[in-house]
Design a protein around this motif. Structure first.
Motif, short mmCIF file in Angstrom:
data_model
loop_
_atom_site.label_atom_id
_atom_site.label_comp_id
_atom_site.label_asym_id
_atom_site.label_seq_id
_atom_site.Cartn_x
_atom_site.Cartn_y
_atom_site.Cartn_z
N ASN A 1 42.17 32.76 45.29
CA ASN A 1 42.42 33.94 46.50
C ASN A 1 43.80 34.26 47.59
N SER A 2 45.05 33.12 47.28
CA SER A 2 46.30 33.25 48.28
C SER A 2 46.83 34.00 48.04
N SER A 3 46.65 34.67 47.29
CA SER A 3 47.88 35.55 47.20
C SER A 3 47.33 36.94 47.86
N LEU A 4 45.79 36.82 48.51
CA LEU A 4 45.60 38.07 48.70
C LEU A 4 46.44 38.48 50.18
N SER A 5 46.38 40.13 50.56
CA SER A 5 46.45 40.04 51.68
C SER A 5 45.53 41.36 52.32
N ILE B 1 42.23 34.18 56.02
CA ILE B 1 42.86 32.60 56.38
C ILE B 1 42.51 30.95 55.93
N GLY B 2 42.78 30.64 56.19
CA GLY B 2 42.25 29.32 55.30
C GLY B 2 41.71 28.94 54.21
N GLY B 3 42.14 29.73 53.51
CA GLY B 3 40.72 30.22 52.27
C GLY B 3 39.41 30.82 52.18
N LYS B 4 39.60 31.75 53.65
CA LYS B 4 38.31 32.74 53.84
C LYS B 4 39.21 34.05 54.09
N VAL B 5 38.37 34.58 53.24
CA VAL B 5 38.64 35.82 53.00
C VAL B 5 37.67 36.94 53.13
#
Length: 60
Positions: free
Chosen positions: A5-9, A31-35
């Motif tokens: 999910n790195s592209s989620l903002s 942040i750091g792979g935690k959404v």
């Protein structure tokens, strides 16, 4: 492990693929792979981006 999910903002709308009953959620942080997602039906949940690929919602 890769962050799926790195592209989620913040502000993006998502659904959890294994829990459709949670409804649509809004990304609060990534942040750091935690959404952190605030779901309409159950509230705020922190999701491990290496284990669950959240589905983007475009139609709401």
């Amino acid at each position: 492990m890769e962050d799926l999910n790195s592209s989620l903002s913040p502000g993006m709308l998502v659904r959890h693929p294994d829990h459709p009953e949670w409804g649509t959620g809004q990304v609060q942080s990534n942040i750091g792979g935690k959404v952190t997602v605030n779901f309409r039906e159950i509230g705020k949940i922190v999701i491990d981006g290496a284990r669950v690929y959240l589905l983007l919602v475009f139609d709401e």
